[in-house]
Structures are given as structure tokens and as C-alpha cells.
Design a protein around this motif. Structure first.
Motif, PDB file in Angstrom:
ATOM      1  N   VAL A   6       0.875  -1.173   0.000  1.00  0.00           N
ATOM      2  CA  VAL A   6       0.000   0.000   0.000  1.00  0.00           C
ATOM      3  C   VAL A   6       0.913   1.224   0.000  1.00  0.00           C
ATOM      4  CG1 VAL A   6      -1.774   1.279   1.244  1.00  0.00           C
ATOM      5  CG2 VAL A   6      -1.787  -1.223   1.289  1.00  0.00           C
ATOM      6  N   ARG A   7       0.740   2.092  -1.002  1.00  0.00           N
ATOM      7  CA  ARG A   7       1.672   3.204  -1.143  1.00  0.00           C
ATOM      8  C   ARG A   7       0.920   4.471  -1.546  1.00  0.00           C
ATOM      9  NH1 ARG A   7       6.197   1.784  -5.186  1.00  0.00           N
ATOM     10  NH2 ARG A   7       4.547   2.142  -6.713  1.00  0.00           N
ATOM     11  N   LEU A   8       1.423   5.610  -1.085  1.00  0.00           N
ATOM     12  CA  LEU A   8       0.861   6.903  -1.466  1.00  0.00           C
ATOM     13  C   LEU A   8       1.740   7.510  -2.550  1.00  0.00           C
ATOM     14  CD1 LEU A   8      -1.227   9.166  -0.991  1.00  0.00           C
ATOM     15  CD2 LEU A   8       0.353  10.140   0.685  1.00  0.00           C
ATOM     16  N   ASN A   9       1.179   7.660  -3.746  1.00  0.00           N
ATOM     17  CA  ASN A   9       1.885   8.286  -4.859  1.00  0.00           C
ATOM     18  C   ASN A   9       1.446   9.740  -5.015  1.00  0.00           C
ATOM     19  OD1 ASN A   9       3.119   5.793  -5.503  1.00  0.00           O
ATOM     20  ND2 ASN A   9       1.333   5.178  -6.720  1.00  0.00           N
ATOM     21  N   GLU A  10       2.277  10.540  -5.677  1.00  0.00           N
ATOM     22  CA  GLU A  10       1.945  11.940  -5.968  1.00  0.00           C
ATOM     23  C   GLU A  10       1.507  12.658  -4.686  1.00  0.00           C
ATOM     24  OE1 GLU A  10      -0.878  11.903  -9.256  1.00  0.00           O
ATOM     25  OE2 GLU A  10      -0.028   9.992  -9.891  1.00  0.00           O
ATOM     26  N   SER A  11       2.304  12.504  -3.643  1.00  0.00           N
ATOM     27  CA  SER A  11       1.905  12.992  -2.316  1.00  0.00           C
ATOM     28  C   SER A  11       1.832  14.515  -2.213  1.00  0.00           C
ATOM     29  CB  SER A  11       2.864  12.458  -1.249  1.00  0.00           C
ATOM     30  OG  SER A  11       4.190  12.896  -1.505  1.00  0.00           O
ATOM     31  N   SER A  12       2.373  15.229  -3.188  1.00  0.00           N
ATOM     32  CA  SER A  12       2.299  16.693  -3.165  1.00  0.00           C
ATOM     33  C   SER A  12       1.306  17.243  -4.174  1.00  0.00           C
ATOM     34  CB  SER A  12       3.698  17.293  -3.421  1.00  0.00           C
ATOM     35  OG  SER A  12       4.583  16.980  -2.362  1.00  0.00           O
ATOM     36  N   ASP A  13       0.531  16.348  -4.782  1.00  0.00           N
ATOM     37  CA  ASP A  13      -0.539  16.780  -5.692  1.00  0.00           C
ATOM     38  C   ASP A  13      -1.828  16.869  -4.878  1.00  0.00           C
ATOM     39  OD1 ASP A  13      -2.409  17.269  -7.619  1.00  0.00           O
ATOM     40  OD2 ASP A  13      -1.960  15.503  -8.850  1.00  0.00           O
ATOM     41  N   PHE A  14      -2.198  18.080  -4.483  1.00  0.00           N
ATOM     42  CA  PHE A  14      -3.351  18.286  -3.604  1.00  0.00           C
ATOM     43  C   PHE A  14      -4.640  18.570  -4.375  1.00  0.00           C
ATOM     44  CE2 PHE A  14       0.451  19.744  -1.236  1.00  0.00           C
ATOM     45  CZ  PHE A  14       0.452  18.774  -0.254  1.00  0.00           C
ATOM     46  N   ARG A  15      -4.583  18.394  -5.699  1.00  0.00           N
ATOM     47  CA  ARG A  15      -5.768  18.675  -6.516  1.00  0.00           C
ATOM     48  C   ARG A  15      -6.733  17.497  -6.551  1.00  0.00           C
ATOM     49  NH1 ARG A  15      -2.486  20.091 -11.811  1.00  0.00           N
ATOM     50  NH2 ARG A  15      -1.439  18.235 -10.976  1.00  0.00           N
ATOM     51  N   ARG A  16      -6.297  16.333  -6.095  1.00  0.00           N
ATOM     52  CA  ARG A  16      -7.178  15.169  -6.078  1.00  0.00           C
ATOM     53  C   ARG A  16      -6.749  14.232  -4.959  1.00  0.00           C
ATOM     54  NH1 ARG A  16      -5.226  11.043 -10.916  1.00  0.00           N
ATOM     55  NH2 ARG A  16      -3.229  10.487  -9.955  1.00  0.00           N
ATOM     56  N   LEU A  17      -7.661  13.342  -4.589  1.00  0.00           N
ATOM     57  CA  LEU A  17      -7.365  12.293  -3.613  1.00  0.00           C
ATOM     58  C   LEU A  17      -8.243  11.103  -3.942  1.00  0.00           C
ATOM     59  CD1 LEU A  17      -6.033  11.187  -1.046  1.00  0.00           C
ATOM     60  CD2 LEU A  17      -7.839  12.286   0.284  1.00  0.00           C
ATOM     61  N   ASP A  18      -7.620  10.007  -4.359  1.00  0.00           N
ATOM     62  CA  ASP A  18      -8.377   8.791  -4.642  1.00  0.00           C
ATOM     63  C   ASP A  18      -7.510   7.574  -4.362  1.00  0.00           C
ATOM     64  OD1 ASP A  18      -6.647   8.588  -6.816  1.00  0.00           O
ATOM     65  OD2 ASP A  18      -8.110   9.274  -8.278  1.00  0.00           O
ATOM     66  N   VAL A  19      -8.110   6.396  -4.559  1.00  0.00           N
ATOM     67  CA  VAL A  19      -7.420   5.134  -4.302  1.00  0.00           C
ATOM     68  C   VAL A  19      -7.482   4.290  -5.561  1.00  0.00           C
ATOM     69  CG1 VAL A  19      -7.340   3.030  -2.912  1.00  0.00           C
ATOM     70  CG2 VAL A  19      -8.058   5.174  -1.858  1.00  0.00           C
ATOM     71  N   LEU A  20      -6.319   3.960  -6.130  1.00  0.00           N
ATOM     72  CA  LEU A  20      -6.246   3.078  -7.286  1.00  0.00           C
ATOM     73  C   LEU A  20      -6.136   1.645  -6.791  1.00  0.00           C
ATOM     74  CD1 LEU A  20      -5.975   2.722 -10.377  1.00  0.00           C
ATOM     75  CD2 LEU A  20      -3.491   2.873 -10.052  1.00  0.00           C
ATOM     76  N   VAL A  21      -7.064   0.792  -7.241  1.00  0.00           N
ATOM     77  CA  VAL A  21      -7.127  -0.593  -6.776  1.00  0.00           C
ATOM     78  C   VAL A  21      -6.791  -1.535  -7.926  1.00  0.00           C
ATOM     79  CG1 VAL A  21      -8.571  -2.378  -5.735  1.00  0.00           C
ATOM     80  CG2 VAL A  21      -8.912   0.031  -5.107  1.00  0.00           C
ATOM     81  N   ASP A  22      -5.699  -2.276  -7.794  1.00  0.00           N
ATOM     82  CA  ASP A  22      -5.367  -3.306  -8.773  1.00  0.00           C
ATOM     83  C   ASP A  22      -6.376  -4.451  -8.701  1.00  0.00           C
ATOM     84  OD1 ASP A  22      -3.150  -1.939  -9.592  1.00  0.00           O
ATOM     85  OD2 ASP A  22      -1.687  -3.246  -8.613  1.00  0.00           O
ATOM     86  N   PRO A  23      -6.567  -5.203  -9.800  1.00  0.00           N
ATOM     87  CA  PRO A  23      -7.392  -6.416  -9.718  1.00  0.00           C
ATOM     88  C   PRO A  23      -6.839  -7.364  -8.651  1.00  0.00           C
ATOM     89  CG  PRO A  23      -6.925  -5.873 -12.013  1.00  0.00           C
ATOM     90  CD  PRO A  23      -6.077  -4.970 -11.173  1.00  0.00           C
ATOM     91  N   GLN A  24      -7.682  -7.755  -7.704  1.00  0.00           N
ATOM     92  CA  GLN A  24      -7.238  -8.602  -6.604  1.00  0.00           C
ATOM     93  C   GLN A  24      -8.438  -9.235  -5.921  1.00  0.00           C
ATOM     94  OE1 GLN A  24      -5.999  -5.878  -3.058  1.00  0.00           O
ATOM     95  NE2 GLN A  24      -5.712  -4.654  -4.925  1.00  0.00           N
ATOM     96  N   SER A  25      -8.173 -10.201  -5.056  1.00  0.00           N
ATOM     97  CA  SER A  25      -9.254 -10.880  -4.355  1.00  0.00           C
ATOM     98  C   SER A  25      -9.925  -9.932  -3.368  1.00  0.00           C
ATOM     99  CB  SER A  25      -8.716 -12.097  -3.601  1.00  0.00           C
ATOM    100  OG  SER A  25      -7.889 -11.686  -2.521  1.00  0.00           O
ATOM    101  N   THR A  26     -11.177 -10.222  -3.048  1.00  0.00           N
ATOM    102  CA  THR A  26     -11.909  -9.414  -2.069  1.00  0.00           C
ATOM    103  C   THR A  26     -11.209  -9.428  -0.719  1.00  0.00           C
ATOM    104  OG1 THR A  26     -14.013  -9.880  -3.189  1.00  0.00           O
ATOM    105  CG2 THR A  26     -14.121  -9.135  -0.899  1.00  0.00           C
ATOM    106  N   GLU A  27     -10.676 -10.586  -0.336  1.00  0.00           N
ATOM    107  CA  GLU A  27      -9.981 -10.710   0.952  1.00  0.00           C
ATOM    108  C   GLU A  27      -8.761  -9.791   1.008  1.00  0.00           C
ATOM    109  OE1 GLU A  27      -7.811 -14.151   3.718  1.00  0.00           O
ATOM    110  OE2 GLU A  27      -8.602 -14.642   1.737  1.00  0.00           O
TER     111      GLU A  27
END
Length: 263
Positions: A11-32
């Protein structure tokens, strides 16, 4: 800011100095796996959103306390409060963006490519007394010289993982041609003292098994671990080293080879 929930296990925070947006990119993975990653961040609000505390974002950014970053972060939080995206507990609402394409090579193609990479061979050891344990690895590599750190990978189901983590440290013993029997015994014997019945094993400065005639032995404390895919990454800070003369060997194309000098 974009939080990345990888299917490689991090789990990593990318573009930490870009304050124009905030979202979570989720790779294809199991629900668990997804729910476990969400719990490490905060908690799920609904199918499309999670809640994350500002302190978590500040920590993940690595920029907390830097004046310019804090100013931008404060503006982003004020914007979120204005639009009703922050609840009474102060947790910010974050949208999940699901990645639909994750192109990967096949396991067979990956293994074929990696067999073309020569690498050294080590007996990594840990524990003491009846709790000693060890495994053969070809993934040892240098991380840093200041402070001195090395790392290796071990499968999450390996019998070596539990005693390693309980011990809190390990010794990386670099093997040479003279240690063929040591390597063979490690590979065929059950985990525990039987693996150490062949070879010149002594107790190191930190009470862990050291191969006294290894090409090099590096006694380490574990400073970081991370689950990545099917394996654990283990990083150790080197406390003591010793070196001996031996004939180097490498692991290449699923076999062990002696290194011939080129004149």
C-alpha cells in the motif's frame, strides 16, 4: 494524491504533493486482499468509498512537518470540509478507482527469464539451540552501505519464516564450491538442527548459527519486513561480518555453477 492498493501486497501513497485530487487506485485482486488493505488504511464507507484519517495520509506521505507540504495539505483538507467530504471524526472520504487492466507475463515466462540471471548462493540461518533454522536463498542483495543493510526473500509458507521472525535476526552465510554438502543437506533435511549436521557451524556474536568457513558471513538484525506477492521481503542491518577464502559459485538456469576466472 493517489493511494495505490497493489495486488503485489503493498500500500503506497503516490503523488503525495498533488493536492488537486485524492483517490485510491485498486489493482485487480481478491476481495480478501482488498479488504485487508482497506483496513490498514481506514475503513470502508460503501462500495465506492473508504474513510481515511488525515494522520494516515500525513504519515504515508513522508512529508509531515514540512512547511510547504503542510500548507498544501491544509488547503486540500479545507476544500474537503467545504464539500462535506469530512465526517465528524475528521476522517476524509476517498473514492475507489478500480484498475481493469493488469497485463502480466505468465509464471512460466517469468521463471524462464529469471533463470538467465546468475546470483550468489547463501545459507540464511537464525535461532539457537533446538530452535535453529535455515534455508538456501539466491536472492540476497545489498540495500545500503550507510547504514549497512542487506535483504532477501522467503516464501510466505516457508518453514523458515516463523523462527526467523521470532528470532528478530539472521546470518547470511555466502557459500562457495567447498560447501556443496552444506547446501545439499539444507535442501534435503527437515527444518531444525538436522540441517546443521554438516558443515563448520559455530554460534555467532548474536547467538545465531555462523558457517565459520563461509566466503562471507553477515550477522544482521531485522529492521523491516514486507509481504510482496507470494514472498516476504526481509531487510537486515548488518552488525558483524567475517570473510574466508573459497571458490565462488552462482545459481544459474536452475543449477549451481563454478565461476571460472578470465585472464
Amino acid at each position: 494524491m493517489r493511494i495505490h492498493l497493489s495486488n503485489a501486497g503493498y500500500v503506497r501513497l503516490n503523488e503525495s504533493s498533488d493536492f488537486r485530487r485524492l483517490d485510491v487506485l485498486v489493482d485487480p485482486q481478491s476481495t480478501e486482499m482488498l479488504e485487508k488493505s482497506i483496513c490498514s488504511l481506514g475503513y470502508r464507507e460503501d462500495e465506492q468509498h473508504i474513510r481515511v484519517a488525515p494522520s494516515v495520509l500525513r504519515f504515508m506521505s513522508g512529508m509531515g512537518g514540512h512547511a510547504d507540504w503542510e500548507e498544501g495539505f491544509a488547503r486540500m483538507m479545507a476544500h474537503a470540509v467545504h464539500h462535506g467530504w469530512v465526517n465528524e471524526q475528521g476522517d476524509i472520504r476517498v473514492h475507489l478507482v478500480k484498475e481493469s487492466i493488469d497485463t502480466l507475463v505468465s509464471v512460466a515466462d517469468f521463471k524462464e527469464a529469471m533463470r538467465a540471471l546468475p546470483s550468489g548462493i547463501c545459507a540464511v540461518t537464525t535461532g539457537q539451540g533446538h530452535d535453529i533454522a535455515g534455508m538456501i536463498v539466491s536472492s540476497l542483495t545489498s540495500v545500503s552501505a550507510e547504514p549497512p543493510m542487506i535483504c532477501f526473500f522467503a516464501h510466505q509458507t516457508s518453514s523458515f519464516i516463523d523462527p526467523l521472525l521470532q528470532s528478530g535476526g539472521f546470518v547470511a552465510n555466502v557459500l562457495g564450491e567447498e560447501h556443496h554438502d552444506v547446501m545439499s543437506n539444507f535442501l534435503r533435511s527437515p527444518q531444525g538442527p538436522t540441517r546443521f549436521s554438516i558443515g563448520s557451524w559455530t554460534q555467532g556474536a548474536y547467538q545465531r548459527p555462523v558457517l565459520s568457513d563461509a566466503m562471507a558471513s553477515l550477522e544482521c538484525d531485522i529492521v523491516w519486513t514486507q509481504a510482496l506477492g507470494t514472498h516476504h521481503l526481509i531487510v537486515g542491518k548488518v552488525r558483524k561480518t567475517a570473510c574466508s577464502k573459497a571458490t565462488p559459485v552462482v545459481h544459474f538456469n536452475a543449477a549451481t555453477h563454478r565461476i571460472a576466472a578470465v585472464v
